[in-house]
Design a protein around this motif. Structure first.
Motif, mmCIF file in Angstrom:
data_model
loop_
_atom_site.group_PDB
_atom_site.id
_atom_site.type_symbol
_atom_site.label_atom_id
_atom_site.label_comp_id
_atom_site.label_asym_id
_atom_site.label_seq_id
_atom_site.Cartn_x
_atom_site.Cartn_y
_atom_site.Cartn_z
ATOM 1 N N THR A 205 0.512 -1.357 -0.148
ATOM 2 C CA THR A 205 -0.489 0.001 -0.142
ATOM 3 C C THR A 205 1.253 1.457 -0.373
ATOM 4 O O THR A 205 2.027 1.779 0.099
ATOM 5 N N TRP A 206 0.011 2.211 -0.374
ATOM 6 C CA TRP A 206 0.722 3.772 -0.136
ATOM 7 C C TRP A 206 1.610 3.863 1.176
ATOM 8 O O TRP A 206 3.005 4.365 1.276
ATOM 9 N N GLN A 207 0.940 3.647 2.237
ATOM 10 C CA GLN A 207 1.533 4.095 3.460
ATOM 11 C C GLN A 207 2.644 3.448 4.178
ATOM 12 O O GLN A 207 3.312 4.049 4.174
ATOM 13 N N GLU A 208 2.462 1.777 3.472
ATOM 14 C CA GLU A 208 3.416 0.629 3.507
ATOM 15 C C GLU A 208 4.940 1.347 3.027
ATOM 16 O O GLU A 208 6.287 1.311 2.663
ATOM 17 N N LEU A 209 4.825 2.093 0.850
ATOM 18 C CA LEU A 209 5.853 2.627 0.664
ATOM 19 C C LEU A 209 6.589 3.635 1.343
ATOM 20 O O LEU A 209 7.754 4.046 1.351
ATOM 21 N N ASP A 210 4.779 4.479 2.059
ATOM 22 C CA ASP A 210 5.641 5.059 3.042
ATOM 23 C C ASP A 210 6.840 5.319 3.730
ATOM 24 O O ASP A 210 7.151 5.550 3.882
ATOM 25 N N GLU A 211 6.344 4.238 4.752
ATOM 26 C CA GLU A 211 6.601 4.166 5.706
ATOM 27 C C GLU A 211 8.566 3.006 5.592
ATOM 28 O O GLU A 211 9.399 2.784 6.182
ATOM 29 N N ALA A 212 8.471 2.708 3.964
ATOM 30 C CA ALA A 212 9.524 1.930 3.566
ATOM 31 C C ALA A 212 10.316 2.875 3.093
ATOM 32 O O ALA A 212 11.773 2.360 3.984
ATOM 33 N N SER A 213 10.275 3.912 2.608
ATOM 34 C CA SER A 213 10.805 5.140 1.994
ATOM 35 C C SER A 213 11.533 5.968 3.195
ATOM 36 O O SER A 213 12.571 6.327 2.900
ATOM 37 N N ALA A 214 10.873 6.349 4.353
ATOM 38 C CA ALA A 214 11.179 6.569 5.497
ATOM 39 C C ALA A 214 12.657 6.108 6.632
ATOM 40 O O ALA A 214 13.873 6.175 6.920
ATOM 41 N N LYS A 215 12.652 4.405 6.544
ATOM 42 C CA LYS A 215 13.263 3.736 7.123
ATOM 43 C C LYS A 215 15.044 3.714 5.733
ATOM 44 O O LYS A 215 15.790 3.497 6.838
ATOM 45 N N LEU A 216 14.416 3.824 4.564
ATOM 46 C CA LEU A 216 15.459 3.486 3.717
ATOM 47 C C LEU A 216 16.369 4.795 4.000
ATOM 48 O O LEU A 216 17.703 4.836 3.959
ATOM 49 N N LYS A 217 15.904 5.509 4.726
ATOM 50 C CA LYS A 217 16.454 7.302 3.994
ATOM 51 C C LYS A 217 16.959 7.505 5.052
ATOM 52 O O LYS A 217 18.424 7.727 5.054
ATOM 53 N N ALA A 218 16.603 6.938 6.392
ATOM 54 C CA ALA A 218 17.057 6.595 7.411
ATOM 55 C C ALA A 218 18.765 5.805 7.772
ATOM 56 O O ALA A 218 19.292 5.736 8.480
ATOM 57 N N ALA A 219 18.493 4.883 7.021
ATOM 58 C CA ALA A 219 19.922 3.466 6.654
ATOM 59 C C ALA A 219 20.831 4.656 5.997
ATOM 60 O O ALA A 219 21.487 4.085 4.795
ATOM 61 N N GLY A 220 20.186 5.736 4.800
ATOM 62 C CA GLY A 220 21.511 6.935 4.507
ATOM 63 C C GLY A 220 21.052 6.420 2.714
ATOM 64 O O GLY A 220 22.171 6.683 1.986
ATOM 65 N N TYR A 221 19.464 5.965 2.021
ATOM 66 C CA TYR A 221 19.561 5.537 1.082
ATOM 67 C C TYR A 221 18.752 6.317 0.904
ATOM 68 O O TYR A 221 17.740 7.023 1.142
ATOM 69 N N SER A 222 18.555 6.938 -0.599
ATOM 70 C CA SER A 222 17.783 7.907 -1.621
ATOM 71 C C SER A 222 17.020 6.928 -1.674
ATOM 72 O O SER A 222 16.717 6.459 -2.293
ATOM 73 N N PRO A 223 15.709 7.229 -0.981
ATOM 74 C CA PRO A 223 14.454 5.582 -1.692
ATOM 75 C C PRO A 223 13.933 5.486 -2.850
ATOM 76 O O PRO A 223 13.986 4.485 -3.550
ATOM 77 N N ILE A 224 13.677 7.158 -3.511
ATOM 78 C CA ILE A 224 12.826 6.824 -4.866
ATOM 79 C C ILE A 224 13.553 7.588 -6.114
ATOM 80 O O ILE A 224 13.963 8.673 -5.184
ATOM 81 N N THR A 225 13.483 6.786 -7.448
ATOM 82 C CA THR A 225 14.176 8.261 -8.241
ATOM 83 C C THR A 225 13.764 7.729 -9.638
ATOM 84 O O THR A 225 13.285 7.376 -9.209
ATOM 85 N N PHE A 226 13.307 8.897 -9.947
ATOM 86 C CA PHE A 226 12.821 8.353 -11.702
ATOM 87 C C PHE A 226 13.908 9.393 -12.756
ATOM 88 O O PHE A 226 14.464 10.339 -12.174
ATOM 89 N N ASP A 227 14.241 8.751 -13.880
ATOM 90 C CA ASP A 227 13.926 9.728 -15.512
ATOM 91 C C ASP A 227 13.416 10.472 -15.436
ATOM 92 O O ASP A 227 12.128 10.349 -15.690
ATOM 93 N N ASP A 228 13.370 11.410 -16.326
ATOM 94 C CA ASP A 228 12.776 12.706 -16.863
ATOM 95 C C ASP A 228 11.349 11.570 -18.285
ATOM 96 O O ASP A 228 10.395 11.551 -18.145
ATOM 97 N N ALA A 229 12.573 10.627 -19.018
ATOM 98 C CA ALA A 229 11.719 9.349 -19.178
ATOM 99 C C ALA A 229 10.214 8.372 -18.786
ATOM 100 O O ALA A 229 9.572 8.856 -19.493
ATOM 101 N N TYR A 230 10.084 8.714 -18.092
ATOM 102 C CA TYR A 230 9.166 7.939 -17.144
ATOM 103 C C TYR A 230 9.035 8.535 -16.464
ATOM 104 O O TYR A 230 8.221 8.131 -15.650
ATOM 105 N N ALA A 231 9.164 9.983 -16.198
ATOM 106 C CA ALA A 231 8.460 10.807 -15.034
ATOM 107 C C ALA A 231 6.525 10.275 -14.887
ATOM 108 O O ALA A 231 6.591 10.445 -14.214
#
Lengths: 454, 338
Positions: A205-231
């Protein structure tokens, strides 16, 4: 006769002969620029070798026009498959025309002009335009083949390999083509990053994606990225999850601007504005030119990227052999359509047999041969996904396979926003600005409503 | 008339001259015919077909004419109702007008510097010309991935090392800056070509004029505006014509800077390509409208004609033969035939 006249006559004769030689009928060599997959001479005569006496119908030449180039790994795999076929059936010859991506421009004129083509990769750009040139494969996919262990193509292929061509061509009567190299549009992620962040299950779910992203950020990762072609993929799919594909197509077609004022659009924009404010998007999403963003995933800097399942092949040189990929379907959103369990954008490369081929039996045998376990393994080795139910999956993509098994509803990439090519560039540009934190959700809605109004 | 064509002081027989003229005409026609036929076949036929196609609905570019559906000016209506096409027209106007001015001014400046007696002239000329012979694909890849890259690009690294953090953070390839970045790359790849032409033109100007001007006390700026510029007028015009033709066909840089069609980089030719051949993304393909693509081709053709008319009006050709010289030339030619 003067010397000058004699010389003129000789030169004229030479010129006429040269022109005549250049203009020899094309069917004497059906594909003058084709590269043979094998040095074996073209012949419809039975092989002189005593072993493996072929059936009379399984002899002769097939001309195959492919969307691959012979220098690509996929092209090399095709060349090997063709050679293996020729070895198995002496007296046959597969001539491959390496058209590359220009196939979408050259195939139809070639078919219309009657150029000899027995089998071809059916470019999706043509939609249903080649329907009259594609043999109905309904009988062929049902018949048993020795190379498939006595099973039919219907038995061995993933169901989507038979359904996707119908959707991609919009030809629902009969079987216009058979798919291979299937793909899904998924969140591809770095398993190591998820493990380090302590994420034990993929977000649903979007909520779980939010939580996962928060954990990834805390672990030192940029959670999500995309390129112009796939925005427009990561964004449009949210709207698809929220309101359904038909609604998004209506939204894209809106010329009053009113539909963009729908609360759902603001809700969508708010969701991404929230992610941007929380720093879930990589700092460079505002200026990422393909393939910068996906390279950041391969290098381990960013954890997730919403793309096709072919992504690991594209970034394998950066990611290295030990990179383990995971995948999960686009999460469901609150009060949405609940697509995550079984629906995703999907597609495949398609192969069709020319309805005017003079050797249908040989073409059908080749079609079956390309889906044999042996050929499939060669395609997988070249980085293509398997088209077989029991196909092999590379170790680094082992976590992706279960998602393939679950999907049985095929949606459009980008959620349907691309149905209007006029609005898609505006949508992409404004979404990039939204994710980069340059505009607010309200400004996004205003910009889109204003752009849609004619 | 007769007295002008056959001056009375030259005794000639009319019939004999007419025969000779006929023979000469036949000779000219036999030599010109292949070129004229080639021109008609290669240029006129596609032009006429495109004009015709722009008035029809056509599904695929090679479709037989029997399958075309006449729709009058609907394709043009579609174009002018399309925000994307109008944006492409705005972009091409900026590329032509602003880009052209910047590129030609920089080229002139460099040409003047190179021809001013600077040391290693040939080296500098080759260096400036070099980007023009590099493949556009390689050039754009270099710019987008190595110069403009927002993480490890040349500009970011240089500005960072100079302590200019705000400039280092500049997102060269963000939607709002992409047009600027594309034009920088385009200028880099184009300037060398115009420098070469202009430098050759400056080299062709007699040094006597400059020496005389120096004796009269003219400075460099005066020499440039009073001697170089007026004498380079025809060369400038040719450069503008060449640039205009290139700008109207602006396509490669757009498609290489944008993986899919973007507002910042879309040009009429990109729009035409998308309409004629479609563009696949994932499992979605843009609908084909070959007639609209042909209408774009017609629009581009009209633009090129208008630009050339404008140039002829603004920069008329110098008349280098006065009427007296012309009649003298004709008289001597006729005399030679007799």
């Amino acid at each position: 006769m003067s010397k000058k006249r004699r010389l003129a006559m000789i030169l004229s004769t030479a010129l006429i002969l040269t022109v005549a030689a250049c203009g020899s009928p094309s069917n004497s060599n059906p594909n003058s620029n084709a590269n043979s997959s094998s040095p074996a001479p073209a012949s419809s005569e039975p092989s002189s070798e005593p072993s493996g006496e072929p059936e009379p119908s399984l002899q002769g030449e097939l001309v195959f026009w492919t969307m691959w180039n012979d220098t690509e790994p996929q092209g090399e795999a095709w060349a090997d498959v063709a050679k293996a076929f020729e070895a198995k059936y002496p007296g046959t010859k597969i001539t491959i025309n390496w058209s590359g991506r220009d196939l979408s421009k050259t195939l139809k004129p070639a078919l219309e002009s009657g150029q000899r083509i027995d089998i071809f990769d059916y470019p999706t750009q043509y939609g249903g335009q080649l329907g009259s040139y594609a043999l109905d494969l309904s009988d062929i996919i049902a018949q048993p083949f020795d190379v498939l262990g006595g099973k039919s193509l219907t038995d061995v292929l993933l169901p989507s390999m038979l359904e996707t061509p119908k959707k991609q061509t919009d030809i629902w009567d009969g079987q216009v083509a058979v798919g291979y190299k299937p793909w899904l549009n998924l969140f591809m992620y770095n398993v190591k990053a998820f493990e380090e962040a302590g994420i034990t299950s993929a977000p649903k779910t979007w909520q779980e994606l939010d939580e996962a992203s928060a954990k990834l950020k805390a672990a030192g990762y940029s959670p999500i990225t995309f390129d112009d072609a796939y925005a427009h993929w990561i964004s449009g799919t949210y709207l698809q999850r929220l309101k359904g594909q038909d609604w998004v197509i209506e939204l894209a077609a809106d010329t009053t601007g009113d539909k963009w004022r729908d609360p759902a659009v603001l809700e969508f924009a708010k969701a991404f504005e929230d992610f941007a404010k929380k720093g879930y998007f990589d700092a460079n999403v505002g200026g990422n030119k393909w393939p910068s963003g996906q390279m950041d995933v391969g290098s381990g800097k960013v954890a997730m990227y919403f793309n096709l399942t072919g992504l690991p092949v594209e970034v394998k040189d950066v990611a290295g052999p030990d990179f383990k990929w995971g995948a999960f379907n686009y999460p469901d959103v609150t009060d949405g359509q609940n697509f995550a369990a079984n629906a995703a954008a999907a597609g495949a490369t398609m192969t069709a047999i020319n309805s005017k081929t003079e050797n249908t039996a040989l073409a059908a045998e080749f079609l079956a041969f390309m889906h044999s376990a042996e050929s499939d393994a060669r395609f997988v080795e070249a980085g293509m996904t398997t088209s077989l139910k029991d196909g092999n999956w590379p170790a680094e993509l082992a976590d992706v396979k279960p998602v393939f098994d679950d999907i049985n509803v095929i949606l459009q990439t980008g959620g349907g926003i691309e149905s209007n090519p006029e609005i898609k560039p505006v949508f992409s540009e404004n979404f990039i600005k939204l994710a980069a934190g340059q505009i607010s959700a309200e400004e996004f809605v205003d910009n889109m409503a204003s752009a849609a109004k004619q | 008339m007769e007295s002008e064509a056959f001056p009375s002081y030259i005794p000639v027989r009319r019939k004999e001259i007419t025969m000779r003229h006929k023979g000469r005409n036949l000779f000219m026609i036999s030599f010109l015919a292949p070129a004229v036929l080639c021109f008609l076949f290669i240029f006129l036929y596609p032009t006429a077909r495109t004009l015709l196609m722009s008035l029809f609905y056509v599904e695929f570019v090679t479709d037989d004419m029997k399958s075309w559906t006449f729709i009058g000016l609907d394709n043009f209506e579609t174009l002018f109702g399309s925000a994307l096409f109008l944006r492409s027209m705005t972009n091409i106007l900026k590329i032509w007008l602003i880009g052209g001015a910047v590129i030609l001014v920089i080229s002139t400046l460099l040409a003047v510097i190179i021809t001013s007696g600077v040391k290693f002239k040939n080296f500098w000329r080759s260096l400036i010309y070099l980007p023009h012979i590099i493949s556009v694909v390689a050039l754009v890849t270099m710019w987008t991935q190595y110069a403009f890259n927002n993480q490890y690009g040349l500009f970011k690294t240089v500005f960072q090392s100079l302590g200019l953090s705000s400039l280092a953070a500049f997102q060269w390839t963000a939607p709002e800056n992409l047009f600027l970045s594309m034009m920088i790359a385009y200028a880099y790849g184009s300037i060398g070509f115009y420098v070469l032409i202009l430098a050759a033109g400056i080299d062709g100007i007699s040094k006597d004029y400059y020496e005389a001007a120096e004796i009269e006390g003219a400075n460099q700026i005066a020499k440039f505006f009073r001697i170089t510029m007026p004498l380079l007028k025809d060369i400038f015009k040719r450069c503008i014509v060449l640039y205009s033709a290139g700008a109207m066909g602006f396509f490669a840089y757009s498609t290489l800077f944008s993986f899919s069609t973007e507002l910042a980089t879309v040009t009429p030719l990109v729009y035409m390509y998308d309409s004629v051949f479609g563009r696949a993304s994932g499992n979605v393909t843009t609908p084909l409208n070959v007639g609209a693509g042909a209408a774009v081709g017609v629009m581009i053709m009209i633009m090129v004609v208008l630009v050339n008319l404008l140039l002829d009006r603004l920069m008329p050709n110098d008349v280098d033969i006065n009427p007296n010289k012309k009649s003298l030339a004709r008289r001597s030619r006729n005399a030679g035939q007799v």
